[in-house]
Design a protein around this motif. Structure first.
Motif, PDB file in Angstrom:
ATOM      1  N   GLY A 155      27.046  31.402 -44.327  1.00 34.71           N
ATOM      2  CA  GLY A 155      27.154  30.088 -44.847  1.00 34.71           C
ATOM      3  C   GLY A 155      28.496  29.882 -45.582  1.00 34.71           C
ATOM      4  N   PRO A 156      28.750  28.720 -45.876  1.00 36.85           N
ATOM      5  CA  PRO A 156      29.954  28.319 -46.803  1.00 36.85           C
ATOM      6  C   PRO A 156      30.009  28.905 -48.016  1.00 36.85           C
ATOM      7  N   GLY A 157      31.135  29.140 -48.800  1.00 36.26           N
ATOM      8  CA  GLY A 157      31.187  29.691 -49.916  1.00 36.26           C
ATOM      9  C   GLY A 157      32.642  30.394 -50.348  1.00 36.26           C
ATOM     10  N   ILE A 158      33.099  30.668 -51.555  1.00 34.70           N
ATOM     11  CA  ILE A 158      34.158  31.307 -51.493  1.00 34.70           C
ATOM     12  C   ILE A 158      34.421  32.564 -51.197  1.00 34.70           C
ATOM     13  N   GLY A 159      33.350  33.322 -51.231  1.00 36.44           N
ATOM     14  CA  GLY A 159      33.360  34.754 -50.787  1.00 36.44           C
ATOM     15  C   GLY A 159      33.465  34.667 -49.307  1.00 36.44           C
ATOM     16  N   GLY A 160      32.756  33.981 -48.646  1.00 39.69           N
ATOM     17  CA  GLY A 160      32.985  33.865 -47.125  1.00 39.69           C
ATOM     18  C   GLY A 160      34.672  33.447 -46.845  1.00 39.69           C
ATOM     19  N   LEU A 161      35.005  32.481 -47.677  1.00 36.93           N
ATOM     20  CA  LEU A 161      36.334  32.118 -47.400  1.00 36.93           C
ATOM     21  C   LEU A 161      37.329  33.123 -47.617  1.00 36.93           C
ATOM     22  N   MET A 162      36.886  34.069 -48.677  1.00 34.11           N
ATOM     23  CA  MET A 162      38.050  35.276 -48.827  1.00 34.11           C
ATOM     24  C   MET A 162      37.714  36.296 -47.763  1.00 34.11           C
ATOM     25  N   LEU A 163      36.640  36.649 -47.239  1.00 33.34           N
ATOM     26  CA  LEU A 163      36.573  37.379 -46.259  1.00 33.34           C
ATOM     27  C   LEU A 163      37.057  37.015 -44.953  1.00 33.34           C
TER      28      LEU A 163
ATOM     29  N   VAL B  13      21.992  32.513 -72.377  1.00 35.55           N
ATOM     30  CA  VAL B  13      22.607  31.408 -71.304  1.00 35.55           C
ATOM     31  C   VAL B  13      24.058  31.766 -71.240  1.00 35.55           C
ATOM     32  N   MET B  14      24.895  31.954 -72.067  1.00 37.35           N
ATOM     33  CA  MET B  14      26.377  32.342 -71.787  1.00 37.35           C
ATOM     34  C   MET B  14      26.447  33.721 -71.041  1.00 37.35           C
ATOM     35  N   HIS B  15      25.963  34.471 -71.413  1.00 36.50           N
ATOM     36  CA  HIS B  15      25.830  35.718 -70.575  1.00 36.50           C
ATOM     37  C   HIS B  15      25.193  35.415 -69.037  1.00 36.50           C
ATOM     38  N   ALA B  16      24.236  34.646 -68.802  1.00 33.35           N
ATOM     39  CA  ALA B  16      23.451  34.269 -67.642  1.00 33.35           C
ATOM     40  C   ALA B  16      24.431  33.898 -66.865  1.00 33.35           C
ATOM     41  N   LEU B  17      25.273  32.507 -67.443  1.00 36.31           N
ATOM     42  CA  LEU B  17      26.283  31.925 -66.592  1.00 36.31           C
ATOM     43  C   LEU B  17      27.382  32.942 -65.923  1.00 36.31           C
ATOM     44  N   ALA B  18      27.752  33.708 -66.695  1.00 38.42           N
ATOM     45  CA  ALA B  18      28.663  34.552 -66.209  1.00 38.42           C
ATOM     46  C   ALA B  18      28.152  35.463 -65.095  1.00 38.42           C
ATOM     47  N   PHE B  19      26.925  36.223 -65.562  1.00 36.97           N
ATOM     48  CA  PHE B  19      26.262  37.006 -64.365  1.00 36.97           C
ATOM     49  C   PHE B  19      26.059  36.477 -63.097  1.00 36.97           C
ATOM     50  N   ALA B  20      25.487  35.113 -63.377  1.00 31.11           N
ATOM     51  CA  ALA B  20      25.175  34.264 -62.149  1.00 31.11           C
ATOM     52  C   ALA B  20      26.337  33.954 -61.398  1.00 31.11           C
ATOM     53  N   TRP B  21      27.477  33.522 -61.858  1.00 29.98           N
ATOM     54  CA  TRP B  21      28.873  33.408 -61.101  1.00 29.98           C
ATOM     55  C   TRP B  21      29.444  34.474 -60.487  1.00 29.98           C
ATOM     56  N   VAL B  22      29.348  35.663 -61.079  1.00 30.75           N
ATOM     57  CA  VAL B  22      29.665  37.012 -60.645  1.00 30.75           C
ATOM     58  C   VAL B  22      28.967  37.255 -59.412  1.00 30.75           C
ATOM     59  N   SER B  23      27.513  37.101 -59.599  1.00 35.37           N
ATOM     60  CA  SER B  23      26.499  37.552 -58.537  1.00 35.37           C
ATOM     61  C   SER B  23      26.626  36.544 -57.476  1.00 35.37           C
ATOM     62  N   THR B  24      26.790  35.168 -57.484  1.00 35.06           N
ATOM     63  CA  THR B  24      26.935  34.340 -56.464  1.00 35.06           C
ATOM     64  C   THR B  24      28.134  34.835 -55.415  1.00 35.06           C
ATOM     65  N   VAL B  25      29.431  35.003 -56.048  1.00 35.02           N
ATOM     66  CA  VAL B  25      30.453  35.423 -55.180  1.00 35.02           C
ATOM     67  C   VAL B  25      30.291  36.849 -54.663  1.00 35.02           C
ATOM     68  N   GLY B  26      29.342  37.858 -55.274  1.00 36.23           N
ATOM     69  CA  GLY B  26      29.090  39.089 -54.520  1.00 36.23           C
ATOM     70  C   GLY B  26      28.446  38.868 -53.536  1.00 36.23           C
ATOM     71  N   THR B  27      27.308  38.237 -53.542  1.00 34.40           N
ATOM     72  CA  THR B  27      26.154  37.897 -52.603  1.00 34.40           C
ATOM     73  C   THR B  27      27.099  37.108 -51.180  1.00 34.40           C
ATOM     74  N   GLU B  28      27.828  36.292 -51.726  1.00 35.01           N
ATOM     75  CA  GLU B  28      28.663  35.487 -50.359  1.00 35.01           C
ATOM     76  C   GLU B  28      29.442  36.720 -49.580  1.00 35.01           C
ATOM     77  N   LEU B  29      29.938  37.674 -50.498  1.00 32.54           N
ATOM     78  CA  LEU B  29      30.972  38.877 -49.728  1.00 32.54           C
ATOM     79  C   LEU B  29      30.040  39.886 -49.074  1.00 32.54           C
ATOM     80  N   LEU B  30      28.815  39.906 -49.712  1.00 33.05           N
ATOM     81  CA  LEU B  30      27.978  40.983 -48.861  1.00 33.05           C
ATOM     82  C   LEU B  30      27.063  40.601 -47.588  1.00 33.05           C
ATOM     83  N   PHE B  31      26.688  39.042 -47.889  1.00 30.65           N
ATOM     84  CA  PHE B  31      25.896  38.524 -46.765  1.00 30.65           C
ATOM     85  C   PHE B  31      26.737  37.813 -45.887  1.00 30.65           C
ATOM     86  N   ALA B  32      27.880  37.291 -46.324  1.00 28.30           N
ATOM     87  CA  ALA B  32      28.774  36.438 -45.241  1.00 28.30           C
ATOM     88  C   ALA B  32      28.387  35.677 -44.331  1.00 28.30           C
TER      89      ALA B  32
END
Length: 260
Positions: A209-217, A188-207
């Protein structure tokens, strides 16, 4: 004899972790004063502070951070529970291990970035696709750690359960799951890290809706490096806080291990 703790020594030790961040901040500010080129890359701390106040007052930071957290938590819950079920099923059922195991081990070798074009083609680039990717990121480590944790249980526990004539469900709930909890929590500890990184990554790629990744772009397109840095810092600090919270939960659930 009671040992007296020097409060000054305690405070110095507690503040020692701030030395490196403070040194980086000082170096950053020095570099920002070396010319316009450096000022663009190493944005002055005063400008970063102004940008932070701007984002907080407008509500953008909270809205985007909340959206990213929502996607992460939802994907973690879906992937975590699915991983717990599949990993447990593979551990207690040889037939399920033969049927599901090869497919699982094949799919987990494929990087999630390699699945994104396929998922986008099938489901589009909306919130569902983001949650699906995050769920997969959380699913893989939970399955593996649940399976290994249950299969690594000492055989004497299973023998006792057999003597007590426990059913397969009782064996799972009363013996396998409690004994495998340390390994599951690691997953679960590993899953949390992977989930958090994957969320930001998908926001950067899909761009979308709202999200920190979209804010960065958006900040990058507008040459607002101060906001980019604030977003990166928010990602790191939020991830740190989530990891710390889950660590506390892990210590609480495994508190029995410290009992002698």
């Amino acid at each position: 004899m009671m040992k007296i703790i020097n409060p000054f020594v305690f405070s110095v030790k507690s503040l020692s972790g701030l030395l490196l961040p403070l040194a980086v901040a000082v170096l950053w500010e020095i570099l920002s004063r070396q010319g316009d080129a450096y000022r663009y890359i190493f944005v002055p701390l005063s400008q970063i502070g102004s940008g932070f106040v701007e984002l907080v007052q407008s509500g953008e930071l909270l809205i985007n951070l909340e959206a990213t957290l929502h996607t992460t938590v939802l994907g973690l819950l879906i992937g975590g529970f699915a991983g717990l079920f599949v990993g447990g099923l593979m551990a207690v059922s040889p037939l399920a291990n033969k049927l599901v195991g090869p497919l699982y081990h094949t799919l987990r070798q494929v990087p999630l970035l390699g699945l994104i074009p396929l998922i986008a083609l099938w489901f589009g680039n909306d919130l569902f696709s983001k949650i699906l990717i995050v769920s997969l990121a959380a699913f893989y480590p939970v399955v593996l750690n649940t399976f290994e944790g249950m299969r690594g249980i000492e055989h004497k526990f299973v023998e006792v359960a057999s003597v007590l004539k426990l059913s397969r469900w009782q064996l799972l709930v009363r013996v396998l799951l409690p004994a495998a909890t340390p390994s599951i929590m690691t997953g679960v500890m590993h899953a949390l890290a992977f989930a958090w990184v994957s969320t930001v990554g998908t926001e950067l790629l899909f761009a979308t809706g709202p999200g920190i990744g979209g804010l960065m772009l958006m900040a990058q397109e507008n040459s607002r490096m101060d906001i980019v840095i604030i977003a990166v810092a928010s990602i790191g600090l939020t991830g740190l806080l989530m990891n710390a919270g889950l660590s506390q939960l892990r210590h609480y659930l495994l508190r029995w291990r410290s009992v002698r």
